[in-house]
Design a protein around this motif. Sequence first.
Motif, mmCIF file in Angstrom:
data_model
loop_
_atom_site.group_PDB
_atom_site.id
_atom_site.type_symbol
_atom_site.label_atom_id
_atom_site.label_comp_id
_atom_site.label_asym_id
_atom_site.label_seq_id
_atom_site.Cartn_x
_atom_site.Cartn_y
_atom_site.Cartn_z
ATOM 1 N N GLN A 73 0.823 -1.210 0.000
ATOM 2 C CA GLN A 73 0.000 0.000 0.000
ATOM 3 C C GLN A 73 0.860 1.265 0.000
ATOM 4 O OE1 GLN A 73 -3.461 0.186 -0.011
ATOM 5 N NE2 GLN A 73 -3.425 -2.005 -0.372
ATOM 6 N N ASP A 74 0.243 2.356 -0.461
ATOM 7 C CA ASP A 74 0.965 3.633 -0.526
ATOM 8 C C ASP A 74 1.419 4.122 0.848
ATOM 9 O OD1 ASP A 74 0.637 3.659 -3.199
ATOM 10 O OD2 ASP A 74 -0.907 5.200 -3.266
ATOM 11 N N TYR A 75 0.589 3.880 1.892
ATOM 12 C CA TYR A 75 0.977 4.450 3.199
ATOM 13 C C TYR A 75 2.190 3.749 3.794
ATOM 14 C CZ TYR A 75 -2.179 0.715 4.790
ATOM 15 O OH TYR A 75 -2.805 -0.488 4.991
ATOM 16 N N ILE A 76 2.494 2.555 3.304
ATOM 17 C CA ILE A 76 3.730 1.885 3.740
ATOM 18 C C ILE A 76 4.931 2.619 3.131
ATOM 19 C CG2 ILE A 76 5.062 -0.276 3.571
ATOM 20 C CD1 ILE A 76 2.763 -0.464 5.537
ATOM 21 N N ARG A 77 4.759 3.044 1.877
ATOM 22 C CA ARG A 77 5.821 3.825 1.242
ATOM 23 C C ARG A 77 6.015 5.143 1.992
ATOM 24 N NH1 ARG A 77 4.454 5.313 -4.714
ATOM 25 N NH2 ARG A 77 3.092 6.720 -3.602
ATOM 26 N N THR A 78 4.888 5.757 2.399
ATOM 27 C CA THR A 78 4.997 6.990 3.183
ATOM 28 C C THR A 78 5.789 6.725 4.472
ATOM 29 O OG1 THR A 78 2.840 7.639 2.344
ATOM 30 C CG2 THR A 78 3.673 8.849 4.234
ATOM 31 N N ALA A 79 5.451 5.622 5.138
ATOM 32 C CA ALA A 79 6.140 5.288 6.392
ATOM 33 C C ALA A 79 7.640 5.115 6.144
ATOM 34 C CB ALA A 79 5.544 4.023 7.000
ATOM 35 N N ARG A 80 7.976 4.476 5.047
ATOM 36 C CA ARG A 80 9.397 4.295 4.735
ATOM 37 C C ARG A 80 10.052 5.642 4.431
ATOM 38 N NH1 ARG A 80 8.229 -0.812 1.325
ATOM 39 N NH2 ARG A 80 8.525 -2.428 2.895
ATOM 40 N N SER A 81 9.298 6.530 3.769
ATOM 41 C CA SER A 81 9.883 7.833 3.404
ATOM 42 C C SER A 81 10.182 8.670 4.642
ATOM 43 C CB SER A 81 8.958 8.592 2.457
ATOM 44 O OG SER A 81 7.924 9.229 3.174
ATOM 45 N N LYS A 82 9.611 8.277 5.806
ATOM 46 C CA LYS A 82 9.904 9.006 7.046
ATOM 47 C C LYS A 82 11.251 8.603 7.626
ATOM 48 C CE LYS A 82 5.129 9.033 8.728
ATOM 49 N NZ LYS A 82 4.307 8.574 9.862
ATOM 50 N N GLY A 83 11.829 7.554 7.073
ATOM 51 C CA GLY A 83 13.102 7.084 7.611
ATOM 52 C C GLY A 83 12.930 6.073 8.725
ATOM 53 N N LEU A 84 11.729 5.479 8.855
ATOM 54 C CA LEU A 84 11.519 4.455 9.884
ATOM 55 C C LEU A 84 12.269 3.182 9.509
ATOM 56 C CD1 LEU A 84 7.651 4.688 10.412
ATOM 57 C CD2 LEU A 84 9.435 5.849 11.692
ATOM 58 N N SER A 85 12.661 2.424 10.541
ATOM 59 C CA SER A 85 13.287 1.131 10.269
ATOM 60 C C SER A 85 12.210 0.172 9.762
ATOM 61 C CB SER A 85 13.926 0.580 11.534
ATOM 62 O OG SER A 85 12.916 0.242 12.457
ATOM 63 N N GLU A 86 12.640 -0.873 9.073
ATOM 64 C CA GLU A 86 11.687 -1.815 8.488
ATOM 65 C C GLU A 86 10.807 -2.456 9.577
ATOM 66 O OE1 GLU A 86 11.346 -1.574 5.396
ATOM 67 O OE2 GLU A 86 9.934 -3.197 5.043
ATOM 68 N N VAL A 87 11.408 -2.735 10.744
ATOM 69 C CA VAL A 87 10.639 -3.330 11.849
ATOM 70 C C VAL A 87 9.512 -2.388 12.268
ATOM 71 C CG1 VAL A 87 10.750 -4.105 14.241
ATOM 72 C CG2 VAL A 87 12.604 -4.666 12.666
ATOM 73 N N LYS A 88 9.823 -1.105 12.409
ATOM 74 C CA LYS A 88 8.785 -0.144 12.809
ATOM 75 C C LYS A 88 7.716 -0.021 11.727
ATOM 76 C CE LYS A 88 11.508 2.742 15.882
ATOM 77 N NZ LYS A 88 12.329 3.969 15.885
ATOM 78 N N VAL A 89 8.143 -0.061 10.465
ATOM 79 C CA VAL A 89 7.175 0.047 9.368
ATOM 80 C C VAL A 89 6.189 -1.122 9.452
ATOM 81 C CG1 VAL A 89 6.879 -0.060 6.862
ATOM 82 C CG2 VAL A 89 8.720 1.314 7.822
#
Lengths: 349, 306
Positions: free
Chosen positions: B201-217
Amino acid sequence: MSAILEVNNLKTTFHTGNGAVQAVRGVSFHLNEGEILGIVGESGSGKSVMSMSLIRLVAPTAKIEAGSILYKGKDISTYSARQLRSIRGKEIAMIFQDPMSSLNPVMTVGAQVAEMLSEHSRLSAKERKAQVIALFNRVRIPEAEKRYRQYPHELSGGMRQRVMMALALAMQPGILIADEPTTALDVTIQDQILKVMRQLQSELGTSILFITHDLAVVADLCSRVLVMYGGQIMEDASIDDIFARPLHPYTLGLMASIPSLEQEKATRLVPIPGSPPDMLNPPAGCPFAPRCPEAREICLENPAPLVDAGKGHHSRCWLLTEGARELDHPFRTVTDAMYRNRERTEDTL
Amino acid sequence: MARFLIKRILLMILSLFVIAFLTFSLMHAVPGGPFTAERQLPARVEAEMRARYNLDAPLYVQFFDYIKGFLTFDLGPSFKYPGKTVNDFIENGFPVSAKLGGITILFILAVSIPLGIWAALKNGKWQDGFVMTIATLGVTIPSFVIATLLMYLFSHKLGWLPVFSLDKWQGYILPVVSLGGYSLAFIARLMRSSLLEVMGQDYIRTARSKGLSEVKVIVRHGLRNALIPVITILGPTIAALLTGSFVIEKIFAIPGMGVYFVDSVGQRDYTAIMGITVFYATFLIVMTFIVDIFYTIIDPRIRMEA
């Protein structure tokens, strides 16, 4: 003016079951400090993939090869995933096309913005909330306190895109990549979003990479523009220069397809015939040649050189080179061109 | 909120009434009765028996008598076991079934959800293929086959685990695995496909664009969204497991409710059929209701509206 971002020979390829899709094929450009740079191109030109490749946000099937991506002089293309995370959001932030799906539906919008602050700063929960509300006010979200506790589905498209902007600007990044931020919104909302964006840019001095297919928006907002097609940059110029003397036939085609308020009712818009090239088998020569009314033999066979037209204006077209105009047309009409193009794809299948 | 709850509770009562009515009608439509046997009873004796159990009254009278009893939690006497009531069956059988079912549910949750997440994260790699192969087997092999195989291997051949005994904790291992196998496999597959869909989903990409670690995403943005379909299936699964499985209880000789239920149908033990069906239905309806409440907690888009 110094460049905050310098990209050299960026290539992104998707490895799919059908073969390698070469979405971005050797893109080089720079973004100056405090500048709004427009990237224009139709769907499938590679502009979104190119921008997401900068901070490696493309799907895991994509392979990014780059000469270098220099952010403030440091090559972030060699960064590890961990190092890159400290760049994402904090130094280079993104706004995406569809505000409906870009926010997590089960988290309040306030918490989603606050998450960015907790990731990159040491603020307390209380300070974070105060800062998010300040950000909401800054992007002109009315009743920021109330909005903080609301979920994305309770907000309109324009409000959600403002939330995305607050999110992207939370850490005051050096670069904001805006990937068609107004495409999914209606025109009046689009205008408000652009207004907010311009205001923020002048207040914060953020450099913006603004991706769109809308030349009118570019004219309104940007100081410089890159025209992309077939995974390559076709033309780059200052905004005044590109409208005063567009050099590339593709840029001319894009301009001819913009409607104007003054035009006669009877005047028809001129579309560019044909469709973008298949990036599984990109054409050997200029990617636009099969659709180009001005194409010569040489355009189909050899990649066009980037010609310097002065005043920082470059265009990737054979016609700008010595003696090319005198060469024969490979086909008389555009229909011939498309027919020939179809034969070519059938050959490769 | 209050209006929603009242409306839901009224609807639940209505559903139960309809279920009781349908069960009652179908039960009486089936030929035979509790006193039908190979050796015919003398006519006078049978008439006496029918009169004693109120079976000579018109059906609608019997039905409303039954509902009256049900409202006072009196499910009536068993026709087949003189001196025992249906309440006795449930009081004796349900705790046994529910304990086994409860342990099974915990086991399923502890195994299937992590397994599904693991498979999703290793999408396309050998770990994913391994988990999915096991899960496909789990969904397709019937529980009695699993139960028999496990008994043969671990009790008969290896002698590690007891076959029939719930006195020691070891005795629970085989019934729990056999009983939970299907749901475990099903939920693991569901968890995997749901998480895979959410991670695109797009909001997962948004979460990644915040610089979150994969575990947090995954934990903050992926899981909560991916659990929504899993919770849907969890309600009926829990109800079914707690009220006992005929097959597993029969194989492992567990004195639970499942066995009583199937036996009562064969014997036309009218009150037992009604009692256990309505008991199970109540359970199912209540579980569905709880799931609906959980939805509104996990997904703010779902509102409690009357």
